[in-house]
Enzyme design. Structure first.
Site, PDB file in Angstrom:
ATOM      1  N   SER A 308       0.811  -1.219   0.000  1.00 59.70           N
ATOM      2  CA  SER A 308       0.000   0.000   0.000  1.00 59.70           C
ATOM      3  C   SER A 308       0.845   1.270   0.000  1.00 59.70           C
ATOM      4  O   SER A 308       0.362   2.338  -0.388  1.00 59.70           O
ATOM      5  CB  SER A 308      -0.945   0.008   1.212  1.00 59.70           C
ATOM      6  OG  SER A 308      -0.201  -0.048   2.426  1.00 59.70           O
ATOM      7  N   ASP A 549      -3.104   6.631  11.544  1.00 63.52           N
ATOM      8  CA  ASP A 549      -2.237   6.175  10.459  1.00 63.52           C
ATOM      9  C   ASP A 549      -0.977   7.032  10.443  1.00 63.52           C
ATOM     10  O   ASP A 549      -0.980   8.175   9.979  1.00 63.52           O
ATOM     11  CB  ASP A 549      -2.968   6.277   9.120  1.00 63.52           C
ATOM     12  CG  ASP A 549      -2.153   5.681   7.970  1.00 63.52           C
ATOM     13  OD1 ASP A 549      -0.986   5.316   8.194  1.00 63.52           O
ATOM     14  OD2 ASP A 549      -2.698   5.607   6.845  1.00 63.52           O
ATOM     15  N   HIS A 552       1.320   5.675   6.325  1.00 63.38           N
ATOM     16  CA  HIS A 552       1.092   6.248   4.999  1.00 63.38           C
ATOM     17  C   HIS A 552       1.262   7.772   5.057  1.00 63.38           C
ATOM     18  O   HIS A 552       1.555   8.333   6.109  1.00 63.38           O
ATOM     19  CB  HIS A 552      -0.308   5.868   4.507  1.00 63.38           C
ATOM     20  CG  HIS A 552      -0.500   4.388   4.346  1.00 63.38           C
ATOM     21  ND1 HIS A 552      -1.061   3.594   5.330  1.00 63.38           N
ATOM     22  CD2 HIS A 552      -0.198   3.555   3.323  1.00 63.38           C
ATOM     23  CE1 HIS A 552      -1.101   2.338   4.925  1.00 63.38           C
ATOM     24  NE2 HIS A 552      -0.580   2.284   3.716  1.00 63.38           N
TER      25      HIS A 552
END
Length: 579
Positions: A308, A549, A552
């Site tokens: 990802s 998060d 990312h």
């Protein structure tokens, strides 16, 4: 006896003629000395003598033109008339015609032999190449100036026997950016360079020297790309600098950023994290040019392969290239898919350039599978000796960008219990780093056996660091409230062992692989993660998500820089191939 007398008379007559000739020359020299300090080099004087007239009609002399004169280096009265160096003389402008004849005869000594400037010869006249990509020795005692648009360049060499050729020695030592400088320094007892001042000529470097932002006046004047080519600059070593012209695309303007990375739409109010530009230490990076990037991709397929984090970078790439399109409807996903984390393969077509940018999900680059237990039940395994099942797609790409890393740090992958498989054997326990090395070796072997370096360019994007405080992603780790990068390097983590393994494996490969070592530069950017801004508040009923998060990145943001480095690498490599 008569014959002997005649011979004596002839000898006496010849001696008289020679004596008269020398007297004539002496009188001419005396008469011209007042107006010509170098009478011996007066062309008109010597042309008056049949004996020397043929010398000036020599083809090599004609190369310089009838309006040129030759003067010894020690007899230069007006340095501004110097235009070139021929053998042990310089070619000067004719005072009557104001023409500067720059043609170099076959016996000429190029100025480039002393590492100052390169003089090239064409069919009519030589042209001094003073473009920005000219290599200029970084010697404080050497100064030369060139008026804009003027063909006249002044450099006075002091010729001393046994001068070494610095260009030849530089080819033998390509590792050093200052190979020419070092060779000149070593040869200092036998070679010298004397600067010549030229009045009324603006020095283009002087302003750089006076600028407080300039680290080195000569380096800043040189072409950005030419410097990279000469120094093999490490574009991943540098610092973050504030740049108000950033971001390269407006937040929320790109339809290809999925919700998890669209921090501004999700309620993040600060914007400073978008305005940092990466500056390499040893060279200037070319400004990202979306149109130029698309031209370089014309007729090709660019594919990002990985987890990802590579999807994060893939979406950034789409947004950056989209800015180069005048008609943005000419870009689309070939199957009409909307980007989400659930789908693992996307192809975006750029119609005007007949190219595609693709994402292919592969968490480990090796194959995920299942094995059957003795009781008949199955369990997930990672076949570290077999390439991922998506590999046939990789073969179709012209530029590949790989990554793996985050899936090796948690859960069953990190524990290594009854998970890693080689052949038919599932190891009861295998250290995760050992498994990672074997998996990368499998990937490297596949690259060597299946890709042609002449047709496919391979990048490996380094490990992207996380910035959790007080725990991990599933144990209370957080990064909310971070609005500035880390400025003190002492607070950075040590270099990941996984990146050392990546470098070791790639070093053993036969296929060239460009490592985008973004680990260190990304580690400064604790301010760039979505944290609690990974979802719309309306979907959460006004409550922030339970997990933050901090792995990312928001878009626009740090992954844009990773793609800028890919662009820089392509530009530099193309220039180097052209050279």
């Amino acid at each position: 006896m008569a014959s002997s007398g005649q011979k004596k008379n002839q000898i006496t007559f010849s001696a008289l003629i020679v004596l008269l000739l020398f007297l004539f020359i002496g009188l001419c020299i005396i008469s011209k000395h007042a107006v010509n300090p170098n009478p011996l080099m007066d062309k008109e004087l010597w042309l008056g003598l049949p004996l020397f007239s043929s010398i000036f009609e020599n083809p090599e002399m004609k190369t310089l033109g009838l309006n040129s004169s030759l003067l010894p280096l020690d007899n230069i009265n007006d340095p501004s008339t110097i235009t070139n160096v021929v053998d042990k003389h310089v070619v000067i402008k004719d005072e009557e015609t104001e023409q500067s004849m720059l043609s170099v005869s076959p016996s000429a000594t190029p100025v480039s032999d002393i590492g100052v400037i390169q003089a090239e010869t064409d069919e009519r006249r030589g042209h001094v190449d003073a473009e920005e990509d000219t290599l200029v020795s970084n010697i404080s005692s050497v100064v030369f100036s060139k008026a804009e648009g003027s063909p006249t360049m002044a450099v006075r060499p002091v010729e001393i026997p046994q001068v070494k050729d610095p260009e030849k020695e530089e080819e033998e030592s390509p590792k050093s950016r200052n190979a020419v400088d070092s060779q000149i320094s070593k040869a200092s007892p036998t070679m010298a360079v004397r600067p010549v001042e030229i009045s009324q000529v603006k020095d283009p470097w002087k302003e750089e020297e006076e600028s407080p932002n300039s680290r080195n006046a000569v380096d800043t004047h040189m072409s950005k790309l030419a410097e990279n080519e000469k120094t093999m600059c490490n574009i991943c070593s540098g610092r973050w600098v504030k740049d108000v012209s950033y971001p390269l695309y407006e937040p929320s303007s790109c339809p290809y950023v999925d919700e998890a990375f669209n921090c501004q739409d999700n309620g993040r109010s600060d914007t400073d994290y978008q305005k940092w530009r990466w500056q390499a230490n040893d060279c200037e990076l070319p400004r990202f040019n979306a149109t130029d990037f698309l031209e370089r991709l014309r007729g090709k397929r660019l594919m990002l392969v990985g987890d990802s984090m590579n999807r994060n970078q893939f979406e950034s790439m789409l947004c950056l290239l989209r800015e180069g399109l005048s008609n943005k409807s000419r870009m689309f996903e070939t199957h009409g898919y909307r980007i989400t984390k659930g789908r693992g393969y996307y192809i975006f077509k750029f119609m005007d350039y007949n190219c595609t940018v693709e994402f292919c999900r592969s968490h480990f680059l090796v194959r995920e599978g299942r094995s059957v237990r003795p009781n008949g039940k199955t369990r997930p395994t990672l076949m570290i000796d077999r390439i991922d099942k998506t590999a046939p797609r990789w073969k179709r790409a012209h530029i590949l960008v790989f990554n793996t890393g985050h899936w090796w740090t948690h859960g069953k992958t990190a524990k290594g219990k009854d998970y890693y498989q080689e052949g038919n054997e599932v190891y009861g326990h295998l250290d995760a780093l050992t498994a990672f090395r074997r998996a990368l070796t499998t990937w490297g072997k596949w690259i060597d056996e299946n890709l042609n370096p002449a047709k496919t360019q391979v990048f490996y994007r380094g490990y992207s660091p996380a910035h959790f405080r007080g725990g991990q992603w599933n144990s209370g780790g957080r990064c909310t409230g971070e609005t500035q990068p880390i400025f003190n390097e002492t607070f950075l983590d040590s270099y990941p062992v996984k990146m050392q393994i990546v470098e070791d494996v790639i070093h053993q490969m036969h296929t060239p692989v460009t490592v985008l070592n973004i680990t260190r530069l990304s580690e400064f950017r604790k301010d760039g993660h979505p944290s609690v801004y990974g979802k719309h508040l309306t979907e959460l009923d006004g409550k922030r998500p339970r997990y933050q998060d901090c792995s990312h990145w928001c878009l626009p943001g740090v992954p844009d820089t990773w793609n800028e480095l890919i662009y820089s690498s392509l530009v530099i490599e193309k220039r180097r191939d052209h050279k």
